[in-house]
Design a protein around this motif. Structure first.
Motif, PDB file in Angstrom:
ATOM      1  N   THR A 137      52.245  14.120  61.876  1.00 43.46           N
ATOM      2  CA  THR A 137      51.271  15.825  61.555  1.00 43.46           C
ATOM      3  C   THR A 137      49.712  15.294  61.509  1.00 43.46           C
ATOM      4  O   THR A 137      49.171  14.449  60.884  1.00 43.46           O
ATOM      5  CB  THR A 137      51.508  16.819  61.011  1.00 43.46           C
ATOM      6  N   ASP A 138      48.789  15.948  60.649  1.00 40.47           N
ATOM      7  CA  ASP A 138      47.442  16.249  60.395  1.00 40.47           C
ATOM      8  C   ASP A 138      47.436  16.518  59.217  1.00 40.47           C
ATOM      9  O   ASP A 138      45.937  15.960  58.326  1.00 40.47           O
ATOM     10  CB  ASP A 138      46.420  16.875  61.845  1.00 40.47           C
ATOM     11  N   GLU A 139      48.651  16.767  58.354  1.00 42.07           N
ATOM     12  CA  GLU A 139      48.466  16.598  56.514  1.00 42.07           C
ATOM     13  C   GLU A 139      49.251  14.990  56.519  1.00 42.07           C
ATOM     14  O   GLU A 139      49.071  15.117  54.457  1.00 42.07           O
ATOM     15  CB  GLU A 139      49.054  17.877  56.354  1.00 42.07           C
ATOM     16  N   ALA A 140      49.902  14.774  57.482  1.00 37.70           N
ATOM     17  CA  ALA A 140      50.892  14.121  56.153  1.00 37.70           C
ATOM     18  C   ALA A 140      50.382  12.351  57.373  1.00 37.70           C
ATOM     19  O   ALA A 140      51.320  12.748  58.609  1.00 37.70           O
ATOM     20  CB  ALA A 140      52.174  14.663  55.612  1.00 37.70           C
ATOM     21  N   PRO A 179      49.376  12.539  52.213  1.00 39.14           N
ATOM     22  CA  PRO A 179      48.740  13.108  52.690  1.00 39.14           C
ATOM     23  C   PRO A 179      47.727  12.660  53.557  1.00 39.14           C
ATOM     24  O   PRO A 179      46.926  11.285  52.984  1.00 39.14           O
ATOM     25  CB  PRO A 179      47.737  13.577  51.331  1.00 39.14           C
ATOM     26  N   THR A 180      47.124  13.025  54.682  1.00 39.46           N
ATOM     27  CA  THR A 180      46.384  12.487  55.407  1.00 39.46           C
ATOM     28  C   THR A 180      44.974  12.490  54.864  1.00 39.46           C
ATOM     29  O   THR A 180      44.489  13.330  53.412  1.00 39.46           O
ATOM     30  CB  THR A 180      46.128  12.981  57.049  1.00 39.46           C
ATOM     31  N   GLU A 181      43.367  11.976  54.852  1.00 38.05           N
ATOM     32  CA  GLU A 181      42.355  11.811  53.952  1.00 38.05           C
ATOM     33  C   GLU A 181      42.142  13.365  54.252  1.00 38.05           C
ATOM     34  O   GLU A 181      41.168  13.608  53.919  1.00 38.05           O
ATOM     35  CB  GLU A 181      41.561  11.264  54.945  1.00 38.05           C
ATOM     36  N   TYR A 182      41.843  13.953  55.467  1.00 32.31           N
ATOM     37  CA  TYR A 182      42.025  15.623  55.878  1.00 32.31           C
ATOM     38  C   TYR A 182      42.234  16.030  54.788  1.00 32.31           C
ATOM     39  O   TYR A 182      41.948  17.297  54.528  1.00 32.31           O
ATOM     40  CB  TYR A 182      41.862  15.770  56.808  1.00 32.31           C
ATOM     41  N   TYR A 183      43.307  16.154  54.328  1.00 34.93           N
ATOM     42  CA  TYR A 183      43.930  17.101  53.447  1.00 34.93           C
ATOM     43  C   TYR A 183      43.849  17.269  51.804  1.00 34.93           C
ATOM     44  O   TYR A 183      44.121  17.874  51.094  1.00 34.93           O
ATOM     45  CB  TYR A 183      45.537  16.290  53.836  1.00 34.93           C
ATOM     46  N   TYR A 184      43.323  15.600  51.510  1.00 35.61           N
ATOM     47  CA  TYR A 184      43.294  15.790  50.586  1.00 35.61           C
ATOM     48  C   TYR A 184      41.689  15.904  49.598  1.00 35.61           C
ATOM     49  O   TYR A 184      41.445  15.711  48.845  1.00 35.61           O
ATOM     50  CB  TYR A 184      44.295  13.970  49.682  1.00 35.61           C
ATOM     51  N   SER A 185      41.238  15.800  50.912  1.00 29.67           N
ATOM     52  CA  SER A 185      39.430  15.575  51.122  1.00 29.67           C
ATOM     53  C   SER A 185      38.724  16.568  50.958  1.00 29.67           C
ATOM     54  O   SER A 185      39.592  18.368  50.591  1.00 29.67           O
ATOM     55  CB  SER A 185      38.718  15.144  52.034  1.00 29.67           C
ATOM     56  N   ASP A 195      33.470  16.125  52.080  1.00 26.46           N
ATOM     57  CA  ASP A 195      33.171  15.161  51.598  1.00 26.46           C
ATOM     58  C   ASP A 195      34.367  15.314  53.599  1.00 26.46           C
ATOM     59  O   ASP A 195      35.079  13.818  53.783  1.00 26.46           O
ATOM     60  CB  ASP A 195      34.530  13.910  51.237  1.00 26.46           C
ATOM     61  N   GLY A 196      34.092  16.554  54.281  1.00 30.28           N
ATOM     62  CA  GLY A 196      35.141  16.226  55.252  1.00 30.28           C
ATOM     63  C   GLY A 196      36.432  16.680  55.367  1.00 30.28           C
ATOM     64  O   GLY A 196      37.172  16.842  56.554  1.00 30.28           O
ATOM     65  N   GLY A 197      37.064  17.413  54.574  1.00 33.78           N
ATOM     66  CA  GLY A 197      38.311  17.471  54.576  1.00 33.78           C
ATOM     67  C   GLY A 197      38.624  19.548  54.290  1.00 33.78           C
ATOM     68  O   GLY A 197      37.729  20.354  54.435  1.00 33.78           O
ATOM     69  N   ILE A 198      39.469  19.732  53.146  1.00 33.38           N
ATOM     70  CA  ILE A 198      39.808  21.003  53.455  1.00 33.38           C
ATOM     71  C   ILE A 198      39.297  21.911  52.032  1.00 33.38           C
ATOM     72  O   ILE A 198      39.365  23.034  51.822  1.00 33.38           O
ATOM     73  CB  ILE A 198      40.812  21.070  53.964  1.00 33.38           C
TER      74      ILE A 198
END
Length: 502
Positions: free
Chosen positions: A71-74, A297-303, A307-310
């Motif tokens: 997925t995009d979160e893990a 966690p993906t970088e998107y989830y933890y950022s 920095d381009g995350g959430i």
């Protein structure tokens, strides 16, 4: 499927006998037959409780994390990807994600074993309440199978439909089962492993907003009707972190249904063993946030957003959900192990940590209560439905006044408040991010991405293995392959029935 169904009934009988050794003592265990197991309601109660435990155990050990992968979160840690090509395929979406994939077969088999026995409970129980447990489990697990595999069999004592059935029939059956459960399950349960009618109604709403092409027409208004029957009976807790605090009673006012794990065998979840850091485990196996990096966690989830995350400044869910500091309680700082994989020292989910094990026993023994359906999920789902009904202002207001207000400590600044003039398309994008912030690692992301048709673009962009040089995700991966073991055992499914692309 005749062979499959018989095999699963036999397996369930063995499980029941192992967990209820004083059950049905009048006959030798080897003589236990279906007529005995379902011959009266007292025995069916044992069967219900055993089956609910079997359902819970689909989230035990690696089971809680496998569906998070890809997925995009893990995503898997670097060493996990290198150690097991079968498992790695769930993130890479490469040629090993195929019909012989044993990880996919395990996901399939565990669910159909429950469905097969639930059908027996629904048929043979003499009261509607007992029948409702069978309907709930059959409907819930068939819903999962339909979301992951598409057209699936429909299991019924009266009329087994053992080949892959049209999606419209599958979703009609799911809705019928959950509606029955929503009518006849109790409103409250003293035994919390048993679902209430509100769990069935919450799932029914999620089904109506998930119906895929070919499965009928999505009915967002109907979904809201069911959500509105659930929402008044639950209340968000003030502190988001309490939901995952193993030292506190986690059957909280917002819990619609939770899997009842505890930190004692055989009821320990063992999930932290896979969710924690190998670098921590290498220093001390009794530190509660150690593990082996199966799902990180993906970088998107933890950022952060910057920095381009959430993550936005002030969101209390960030540190309640993700561990960034791996310093041990005694001050030691872990270093990379022999694997050399940098993600050992990166952020990890903390939703499965059980501090009660710290310094006492290995983190494998962890077993905090695991949320399945929470009020915040239903509130966000209702908001999504409102937006699809072109009531975006109402959707924005619902998210602001409930889930986001709690996330930011009880009040929102102007920057933290979603704009009432947000467009319908912007809301669609924002609600997926909000669901990740609120519900990551709780088992809903794959279904969210499939039903919104965002699995391919978002996973390709955010999951390093799916978007890397070996990643091959495309539209046919919206479904998993039918396992080849099923094709071999089920005379009603052959190779021509395989999902496209496999």
């Amino acid at each position: 499927m005749k062979k499959m169904t018989t095999r699963y009934i036999a397996l369930f009988a063995v499980v029941m006998l192992a967990s209820c050794s004083d059950f049905l003592t009048e006959k030798p265990k080897v003589q236990l037959v279906e007529e005995d197991l379902f011959s009266d309601d007292k025995k069916i109660v044992f069967a219900v409780d055993g089956l609910l435990t079997q359902w819970r155990n689909t989230r035990q050990d690696r089971g809680a994390l496998i569906l998070e992968l890809g997925t995009d979160e893990a995503q898997q840690g670097g060493q996990q990807v290198r150690e097991n090509s079968t498992q790695a395929a769930l993130d890479r979406y490469d040629a090993a994600l195929d019909a012989p994939n044993s990880t996919i077969a395990d996901l399939w088999n565990k669910r159909w074993s429950i469905i097969a026995t639930a059908a027996k409970i629904y048929t043979y129980a003499s009261t509607n309440e007992l029948k409702a447990y069978g309907a709930f489990l059959r409907g819930t697990l068939t819903y999962e199978c339909a979301m992951f595999w598409g057209e699936v069999p429909l299991i019924s004592v009266e009329n087994n439909r053992l080949g892959r059935q049209p999606l419209a029939d599958v979703y009609a059956s799911i809705i019928s089962d959950l509606a029955f459960a929503g009518q006849y399950l109790p409103e409250h349960q003293d035994d919390l492993k048993r679902p209430t009618r509100y769990a069935a109604l919450a799932l029914l709403g999620k089904v109506y907003m998930s119906i895929p092409d070919g499965g009928g027409t999505r009915d967002y208004a109907k979904a809201i009707e069911y959500f509105d029957q659930v929402i008044p009976h639950y209340q968000l807790v003030t502190d988001y972190g309490r939901i995952f605090d193993a030292e506190q009673n986690q059957n909280l006012t917002e819990s619609i249904y939770s899997f009842q794990f505890r930190n004692q065998q055989p009821d320990n979840s063992m999930v932290q063993h896979h969710a924690g850091s190998r670098a921590v485990a290498n220093l001390d196996g009794n530190v509660y946030f150690g593990g082996y990096d199966l799902a990180v966690p993906t970088e998107y989830y933890y950022s952060d957003v910057a920095d381009g995350g959430i993550w936005e400044d002030g969101d209390t869910r960030k540190l309640a959900s993700i561990r960034y500091d791996l310093t041990l309680p005694d001050g030691r700082v872990p270093e990379l192990t022999w694997t050399g994989q940098q993600d050992e020292l990166g952020p990890h989910t903390r939703k499965f940590e059980d501090i009660r094990t710290n310094g006492k026993v290995n983190f494998w023994n962890g077993g905090s209560i695991m949320p399945y359906l929470r009020l915040s999920d239903i509130l966000l789902s209702k908001a999504e439905c409102l937006n699809e009904l072109e009531q975006t202002g109402a959707a924005v207001d619902l998210v602001n006044t409930t889930v986001r207000t709690r996330a930011f400590g009880g009040s929102l600044t102007a920057e933290q408040t979603w704009s009432a003039s947000m467009s319908q398309d912007d809301f669609r994008e924002n609600i997926l991010d909000e669901r990740m912030r609120e519900l990551a690692f709780e088992g809903w992301r794959r279904i969210d991405l499939i039903r919104t048709k965002q699995l391919v673009p978002l996973v390709k962009a955010r999951n390093i293995w799916a978007g890397g040089p070996d990643g091959r995700i495309d539209e046919h991966h919206l479904r998993y392959p039918i396992p080849d073991t099923e094709i071999k055992l089920n005379e009603f499914i052959d190779v021509d029935d395989q999902n496209s692309g496999y």
